[in-house]
Motif scaffolding. Structure first.
Motif, PDB file in Angstrom:
ATOM      1  N   GLU A 172       0.840  -1.201   0.000  1.00 12.46           N
ATOM      2  CA  GLU A 172       0.000   0.000   0.000  1.00 12.46           C
ATOM      3  C   GLU A 172       0.877   1.253   0.000  1.00 12.46           C
ATOM      4  N   PHE A 173       1.906   1.257   0.844  1.00 15.13           N
ATOM      5  CA  PHE A 173       2.829   2.393   0.938  1.00 15.13           C
ATOM      6  C   PHE A 173       3.551   2.613  -0.383  1.00 15.13           C
ATOM      7  N   ARG A 174       4.103   1.539  -0.953  1.00 13.83           N
ATOM      8  CA  ARG A 174       4.864   1.683  -2.198  1.00 13.83           C
ATOM      9  C   ARG A 174       3.976   2.189  -3.345  1.00 13.83           C
ATOM     10  N   PHE A 175       2.769   1.653  -3.434  1.00 12.50           N
ATOM     11  CA  PHE A 175       1.883   2.061  -4.524  1.00 12.50           C
ATOM     12  C   PHE A 175       1.442   3.512  -4.366  1.00 12.50           C
ATOM     13  N   ASN A 176       1.012   3.881  -3.175  1.00 11.07           N
ATOM     14  CA  ASN A 176       0.488   5.229  -2.971  1.00 11.07           C
ATOM     15  C   ASN A 176       1.575   6.303  -3.010  1.00 11.07           C
ATOM     16  N   ASN A 177       2.835   5.885  -2.895  1.00 15.95           N
ATOM     17  CA  ASN A 177       3.952   6.836  -2.961  1.00 15.95           C
ATOM     18  C   ASN A 177       4.866   6.523  -4.138  1.00 15.95           C
ATOM     19  N   ARG A 178       4.305   5.922  -5.187  1.00 14.84           N
ATOM     20  CA  ARG A 178       5.123   5.423  -6.298  1.00 14.84           C
ATOM     21  C   ARG A 178       5.810   6.536  -7.078  1.00 14.84           C
ATOM     22  N   ASN A 179       5.343   7.767  -6.927  1.00 14.53           N
ATOM     23  CA  ASN A 179       5.978   8.886  -7.635  1.00 14.53           C
ATOM     24  C   ASN A 179       6.793   9.773  -6.695  1.00 14.53           C
ATOM     25  N   LYS A 180       7.076   9.260  -5.498  1.00 17.42           N
ATOM     26  CA  LYS A 180       7.837  10.030  -4.513  1.00 17.42           C
ATOM     27  C   LYS A 180       9.173   9.361  -4.220  1.00 17.42           C
ATOM     28  N   ASP A 181      10.039  10.098  -3.527  1.00 17.24           N
ATOM     29  CA  ASP A 181      11.331   9.563  -3.096  1.00 17.24           C
ATOM     30  C   ASP A 181      11.095   8.717  -1.849  1.00 17.24           C
ATOM     31  N   LEU A 182      11.097   7.406  -1.991  1.00 19.01           N
ATOM     32  CA  LEU A 182      10.803   6.521  -0.864  1.00 19.01           C
ATOM     33  C   LEU A 182      11.894   6.571   0.199  1.00 19.01           C
ATOM     34  N   PHE A 183      13.119   6.829  -0.199  1.00 18.08           N
ATOM     35  CA  PHE A 183      14.210   6.871   0.781  1.00 18.08           C
ATOM     36  C   PHE A 183      13.926   7.902   1.858  1.00 18.08           C
ATOM     37  N   ASP A 184      13.594   9.106   1.460  1.00 20.97           N
ATOM     38  CA  ASP A 184      13.340  10.161   2.450  1.00 20.97           C
ATOM     39  C   ASP A 184      12.160   9.813   3.350  1.00 20.97           C
ATOM     40  N   LEU A 185      11.112   9.251   2.773  1.00 15.24           N
ATOM     41  CA  LEU A 185       9.963   8.857   3.577  1.00 15.24           C
ATOM     42  C   LEU A 185      10.341   7.767   4.576  1.00 15.24           C
ATOM     43  N   LEU A 186      11.085   6.763   4.117  1.00 13.80           N
ATOM     44  CA  LEU A 186      11.440   5.634   4.975  1.00 13.80           C
ATOM     45  C   LEU A 186      12.379   6.047   6.094  1.00 13.80           C
ATOM     46  N   VAL A 187      13.312   6.943   5.820  1.00 15.16           N
ATOM     47  CA  VAL A 187      14.190   7.431   6.882  1.00 15.16           C
ATOM     48  C   VAL A 187      13.365   8.128   7.957  1.00 15.16           C
ATOM     49  N   GLY A 188      12.404   8.933   7.524  1.00 14.88           N
ATOM     50  CA  GLY A 188      11.532   9.599   8.496  1.00 14.88           C
ATOM     51  C   GLY A 188      10.742   8.611   9.324  1.00 14.88           C
ATOM     52  N   TYR A 189      10.243   7.549   8.698  1.00 15.45           N
ATOM     53  CA  TYR A 189       9.452   6.550   9.413  1.00 15.45           C
ATOM     54  C   TYR A 189      10.291   5.773  10.414  1.00 15.45           C
ATOM     55  N   ILE A 190      11.485   5.325  10.011  1.00 18.76           N
ATOM     56  CA  ILE A 190      12.309   4.474  10.876  1.00 18.76           C
ATOM     57  C   ILE A 190      12.818   5.257  12.080  1.00 18.76           C
ATOM     58  N   CYS A 191      12.837   6.597  11.960  1.00 20.84           N
ATOM     59  CA  CYS A 191      13.321   7.424  13.058  1.00 20.84           C
ATOM     60  C   CYS A 191      12.229   7.854  14.025  1.00 20.84           C
ATOM     61  N   LYS A 192      10.995   7.459  13.776  1.00 26.56           N
ATOM     62  CA  LYS A 192       9.904   7.825  14.673  1.00 26.56           C
ATOM     63  C   LYS A 192       9.872   6.929  15.906  1.00 26.56           C
ATOM     64  N   ILE A 193       9.266   7.444  16.950  1.00 28.03           N
ATOM     65  CA  ILE A 193       9.139   6.706  18.205  1.00 28.03           C
ATOM     66  C   ILE A 193       8.106   5.592  18.048  1.00 28.03           C
ATOM     67  N   VAL A 194       8.420   4.424  18.569  1.00 26.32           N
ATOM     68  CA  VAL A 194       7.518   3.269  18.511  1.00 26.32           C
ATOM     69  C   VAL A 194       6.276   3.591  19.346  1.00 26.32           C
ATOM     70  N   PRO A 195       5.088   3.426  18.805  1.00 30.03           N
ATOM     71  CA  PRO A 195       3.876   3.711  19.590  1.00 30.03           C
ATOM     72  C   PRO A 195       3.667   2.688  20.693  1.00 30.03           C
ATOM     73  N   ASP A 196       2.951   3.082  21.720  1.00 27.83           N
ATOM     74  CA  ASP A 196       2.626   2.166  22.815  1.00 27.83           C
ATOM     75  C   ASP A 196       1.470   1.271  22.371  1.00 27.83           C
ATOM     76  N   VAL A 197       1.694  -0.044  22.426  1.00 29.25           N
ATOM     77  CA  VAL A 197       0.652  -0.985  22.024  1.00 29.25           C
ATOM     78  C   VAL A 197       0.309  -1.961  23.139  1.00 29.25           C
ATOM     79  N   ASP A 198       0.930  -1.844  24.284  1.00 29.39           N
ATOM     80  CA  ASP A 198       0.658  -2.763  25.395  1.00 29.39           C
ATOM     81  C   ASP A 198      -0.737  -2.512  25.972  1.00 29.39           C
TER      82      ASP A 198
END
Length: 290
Positions: free
Chosen positions: A264-290
């Motif tokens: 879903e992510f790759r398709f909806n962002n197929r015309n964008k720079d995925l590297f910049d998006l992914l770096v931003g995502y991997i650097c975010k704080i893990v949400p609380d799911v407990d």
């Protein structure tokens, strides 16, 4: 493009530059803060560590973030994200980085969790309906949890509209329901290994699930007359996803949402720079799911 190539060359050849780049992605122009309670008053300790003045938590720059999973250097993270953005396989990435397959797969899994956590339905997907929450302990990925025979196999609806794809966790439809719809209402099914998708269902172009031995998968194989080629949506997504689905071998039903949300992510962002998006995502704080 030359500027981007030059940046990547610097980041993958200097651990110091890669670290500064990733820390900036974590914090932006803000000062360091506690990932647990968001307190900004910190005590600086040795070894690039901090202690929160409020909750007394001791942490380092990447604590509590997705990037803190995997044990990779900052240079390795940058290169791994670059290759993942280019849709390389885990095997190809492990060879390029000279890492073990297990270490590479763990880091890629952290990336997939980071992608899923940015979806609008992330809280639902990280809940008990998928079982993904059992892969997290606090803010850390713990690998494969113990199997539970009582855990339901999630079913997803895929809908493409106006050049976007939406992949929804179905609330009141189980894997068994899909077989029931086929047997009693002639909803057509197609099986590719452990992946099963249907013809159109209500507003969705298809339902899709990843089965296991708890389902009568041989039922589909035994009666080829009920598994004709299904002409699904003529939209772009199915052309985009078809070859990628073929790669999905040995995936458990409970990790399958990670792969669907990646698509879903790759398709909806197929015309964008995925590297910049992914770096931003991997650097975010893990949400609380407990």
């Amino acid at each position: 493009m030359n500027d981007k190539n030059e940046l990547m060359k610097r980041l993958t050849s200097s651990e110091e530059e890669a670290r500064a780049f990733l820390i900036h992605k974590c914090l932006g122009d803000r000062k360091p803060f506690c990932p647990r309670c968001r307190e900004h008053k910190l005590y600086t300790l040795s070894g690039n560590r901090y202690r929160c003045s409020s909750c007394k938590y001791t942490f380092q720059d990447f604590s509590g973030r997705w990037i803190n999973n995997g044990g990779l250097s900052c240079q390795e993270w940058v290169r791994l994200i670059q290759m993942f953005a280019e849709d390389n396989t885990a095997h190809a990435i492990s060879l390029d980085l000279d890492l073990s397959y297990n270490a590479t797969y763990k880091a890629i899994t952290a990336l997939r969790f980071a992608i899923l956590s940015q979806a609008i339905d992330a809280l639902q997907l990280l809940g008990p309906e998928t079982g993904l929450h059992t892969h997290l302990k606090g803010k850390k990925l713990t690998g494969v949890p113990s199997k539970s025979s009582s855990r339901a196999i999630p079913v997803f609806g895929i809908m493409e509209k106006n050049g976007w794809v939406f992949i929804d966790l179905m609330q009141n439809i189980t894997a068994e329901s899909v077989f029931h719809f086929n047997h009693n209402f002639h909803l057509k099914l197609v099986r590719h290994g452990s992946l099963i998708h249907t013809d159109r269902y209500q507003k969705y172009d298809a339902l899709i699930l990843c089965g296991d031995d708890s389902l009568p998968l041989d039922y589909i194989r035994k009666y080829p007359s009920i598994t004709p080629h299904i002409e699904l949506s003529d939209g772009e997504f199915w052309d985009f996803a078809r070859e990628r689905f073929k790669r999905y071998k040995g995936i458990s039903p409970h990790r399958f949402p990670l792969y669907l949300k990646e698509l879903e992510f790759r398709f909806n962002n197929r015309n964008k720079d995925l590297f910049d998006l992914l770096v931003g995502y991997i650097c975010k704080i893990v949400p609380d799911v407990d």
